[in-house]
Write an enzyme that holds these catalytic residues in place. Structure first.
Site, mmCIF file in Angstrom:
data_model
loop_
_atom_site.group_PDB
_atom_site.id
_atom_site.type_symbol
_atom_site.label_atom_id
_atom_site.label_comp_id
_atom_site.label_asym_id
_atom_site.label_seq_id
_atom_site.Cartn_x
_atom_site.Cartn_y
_atom_site.Cartn_z
ATOM 1 N N ARG A 108 -0.466 35.258 36.101
ATOM 2 C CA ARG A 108 -0.993 33.901 36.202
ATOM 3 C C ARG A 108 -1.444 33.586 37.635
ATOM 4 O O ARG A 108 -0.738 33.881 38.590
ATOM 5 C CB ARG A 108 0.109 32.928 35.771
ATOM 6 C CG ARG A 108 -0.391 31.533 35.523
ATOM 7 C CD ARG A 108 0.372 30.868 34.434
ATOM 8 N NE ARG A 108 1.739 30.535 34.826
ATOM 9 C CZ ARG A 108 2.584 29.902 34.023
ATOM 10 N NH1 ARG A 108 2.217 29.549 32.813
ATOM 11 N NH2 ARG A 108 3.799 29.625 34.427
ATOM 12 N N ARG A 111 1.888 30.879 41.952
ATOM 13 C CA ARG A 111 2.937 29.868 42.102
ATOM 14 C C ARG A 111 4.253 30.570 42.436
ATOM 15 O O ARG A 111 4.520 31.643 41.914
ATOM 16 C CB ARG A 111 3.118 29.133 40.762
ATOM 17 C CG ARG A 111 2.638 27.721 40.737
ATOM 18 C CD ARG A 111 2.635 27.131 39.343
ATOM 19 N NE ARG A 111 3.832 27.390 38.547
ATOM 20 C CZ ARG A 111 3.991 26.982 37.288
ATOM 21 N NH1 ARG A 111 3.041 26.303 36.681
ATOM 22 N NH2 ARG A 111 5.084 27.249 36.616
ATOM 23 N N ARG A 118 13.801 33.981 35.706
ATOM 24 C CA ARG A 118 13.559 32.938 34.693
ATOM 25 C C ARG A 118 13.837 33.491 33.288
ATOM 26 O O ARG A 118 14.367 32.787 32.433
ATOM 27 C CB ARG A 118 12.124 32.420 34.785
ATOM 28 C CG ARG A 118 11.897 31.555 36.012
ATOM 29 C CD ARG A 118 10.432 31.316 36.255
ATOM 30 N NE ARG A 118 9.859 30.367 35.336
ATOM 31 C CZ ARG A 118 8.556 30.249 35.108
ATOM 32 N NH1 ARG A 118 7.695 31.029 35.727
ATOM 33 N NH2 ARG A 118 8.117 29.357 34.261
ATOM 34 N N ARG A 161 17.037 22.983 28.075
ATOM 35 C CA ARG A 161 17.043 24.390 28.468
ATOM 36 C C ARG A 161 18.449 24.957 28.506
ATOM 37 O O ARG A 161 18.663 26.049 29.013
ATOM 38 C CB ARG A 161 16.456 24.509 29.869
ATOM 39 C CG ARG A 161 15.024 25.010 29.918
ATOM 40 C CD ARG A 161 14.620 24.973 31.361
ATOM 41 N NE ARG A 161 13.571 25.860 31.712
ATOM 42 C CZ ARG A 161 12.289 25.511 31.786
ATOM 43 N NH1 ARG A 161 11.910 24.310 31.454
ATOM 44 N NH2 ARG A 161 11.402 26.383 32.197
ATOM 45 N N LYS A 211 4.107 27.326 25.706
ATOM 46 C CA LYS A 211 4.556 25.974 25.339
ATOM 47 C C LYS A 211 3.650 24.893 25.943
ATOM 48 O O LYS A 211 3.285 23.944 25.273
ATOM 49 C CB LYS A 211 5.984 25.710 25.845
ATOM 50 C CG LYS A 211 7.063 26.543 25.223
ATOM 51 C CD LYS A 211 8.450 26.001 25.587
ATOM 52 C CE LYS A 211 8.749 25.967 27.076
ATOM 53 N NZ LYS A 211 8.839 27.294 27.730
HETATM 54 P P1 AMP Z 1 8.515 25.119 33.634
HETATM 55 O O1 AMP Z 1 7.242 24.653 34.228
HETATM 56 O O2 AMP Z 1 8.898 24.354 32.386
HETATM 57 O O3 AMP Z 1 8.567 26.609 33.407
HETATM 58 O O4 AMP Z 1 9.688 24.792 34.690
HETATM 59 C C1 AMP Z 1 9.659 25.321 35.977
HETATM 60 C C2 AMP Z 1 11.038 25.246 36.617
HETATM 61 O O5 AMP Z 1 11.485 23.887 36.677
HETATM 62 C C3 AMP Z 1 12.152 25.986 35.896
HETATM 63 O O6 AMP Z 1 12.160 27.374 36.191
HETATM 64 C C4 AMP Z 1 13.385 25.263 36.430
HETATM 65 O O7 AMP Z 1 13.675 25.648 37.762
HETATM 66 C C5 AMP Z 1 12.896 23.819 36.480
HETATM 67 N N1 AMP Z 1 13.147 23.105 35.200
HETATM 68 C C6 AMP Z 1 12.215 22.618 34.327
HETATM 69 N N2 AMP Z 1 12.800 22.053 33.262
HETATM 70 C C7 AMP Z 1 14.151 22.168 33.447
HETATM 71 C C8 AMP Z 1 15.301 21.803 32.680
HETATM 72 N N3 AMP Z 1 15.190 21.188 31.490
HETATM 73 N N4 AMP Z 1 16.515 22.093 33.204
HETATM 74 C C9 AMP Z 1 16.656 22.694 34.396
HETATM 75 N N5 AMP Z 1 15.622 23.097 35.160
HETATM 76 C C10 AMP Z 1 14.367 22.842 34.696
#
Ligand code: AMP
Length: 214
Positions: free
Chosen positions: A127, A160, A171, A90, A14
């Site tokens: 990654r 990370r 996740r 999400r 994404k």
């Molecule tokens: P991402 O980089 O989009 O994979 O997001 C990394 C982490 O940020 C996720 O695993 C969640 O812990 C948090 N996060 C990001 N977006 C959201 C969201 N819309 N709702 C809740 N937690 C989020």
């Protein structure tokens, strides 16, 4: 006017596709994950500490915190002519809250980038990130020239916290348990387009551009 949502499992590409689409359409790329990482990097605050905890466990940050941060961002001037949301919503609740907020300027495209689970695990656990240069590698698909070092800056690559195996597993579970409900919500409304994310980056981008024509 493009008010776009990218939804899909973690590791599905994404973020990469969102960058390309936003350059192409000249609209801001709004990633809640990136906003949270920036808040954590910026320094100590109670909110940043709380968010770091959820992220490192691979859990969703509670809606109150996410929704405030997101709505604050989309109210900025640069979003008046459209934006792309990457990583929000999400959960079913987030999708509904977003719809209510956007009543007068609804989403124009909701795109699911879907990828097979085995491929996702390789993408996520492989990654490696260079914190200073911002470059991202993958030991399976896009390795650095020298193992463990950034090609650009020579700095050590890190995993990370949220790319560690336990977190990745969590996740993916969170995606199935919570985000799929938001996907189904959009499906039932008839606004969802599914793109297969296993192809190469340029092919996926071409498929997305096709969807954006309509
Ligand atoms: P991402 O980089 O989009 O994979 O997001 C990394 C982490 O940020 C996720 O695993 C969640 O812990 C948090 N996060 C990001 N977006 C959201 C969201 N819309 N709702 C809740 N937690 C989020």
């Amino acid at each position: 006017m493009y008010n776009i949502v990218f939804i899909g499992p973690p590791g599905g590409g994404k973020g990469t596709q969102a960058d390309m689409v936003c350059k192409f359409l000249n609209i801001p790329h709004i990633s809640t994950g990136d906003i949270f990482r920036a808040m954590i990097k910026e320094g100590k605050s109670e909110l940043a500490d709380m968010i770091r905890g959820y992220m490192s466990r691979g859990e969703l940050v509670p809606d109150e915190a996410v929704v405030d941060v997101l709505f604050d961002r989309i109210s900025k001037d640069d979003c008046q002519n459209g934006y792309l949301l990457d990583g929000f919503p999400r959960s079913l609740n987030q999708a509904k809250v977003l719809d209510a907020k956007l009543a007068s300027a609804p989403l124009t495209h909701v795109i699911l980038i879907d990828v097979d689970e085995n491929q996702l695990i390789k993408r996520l656990t492989g990654r490696r990130t260079a914190v200073n240069s911002g470059k991202i590698y993958n030991i399976h698909f896009n390795p650095p020239k020298v193992e463990g070092k950034c090609d650009v800056s020579g700095e050590d690559l890190i995993i990370r916290d949220d790319d560690k195996i336990e977190t990745v597993t969590n996740r993916l579970k969170v995606y199935k348990d919570q985000t799929v409900a938001a996907v189904n919500y959009y499906k039932e409304k008839g606004v969802l387009t599914v793109i297969k994310g296993e192809k190469n980056i340029d092919e996926v981008f071409a498929d997305i551009k096709e969807v954006l024509k309509s």
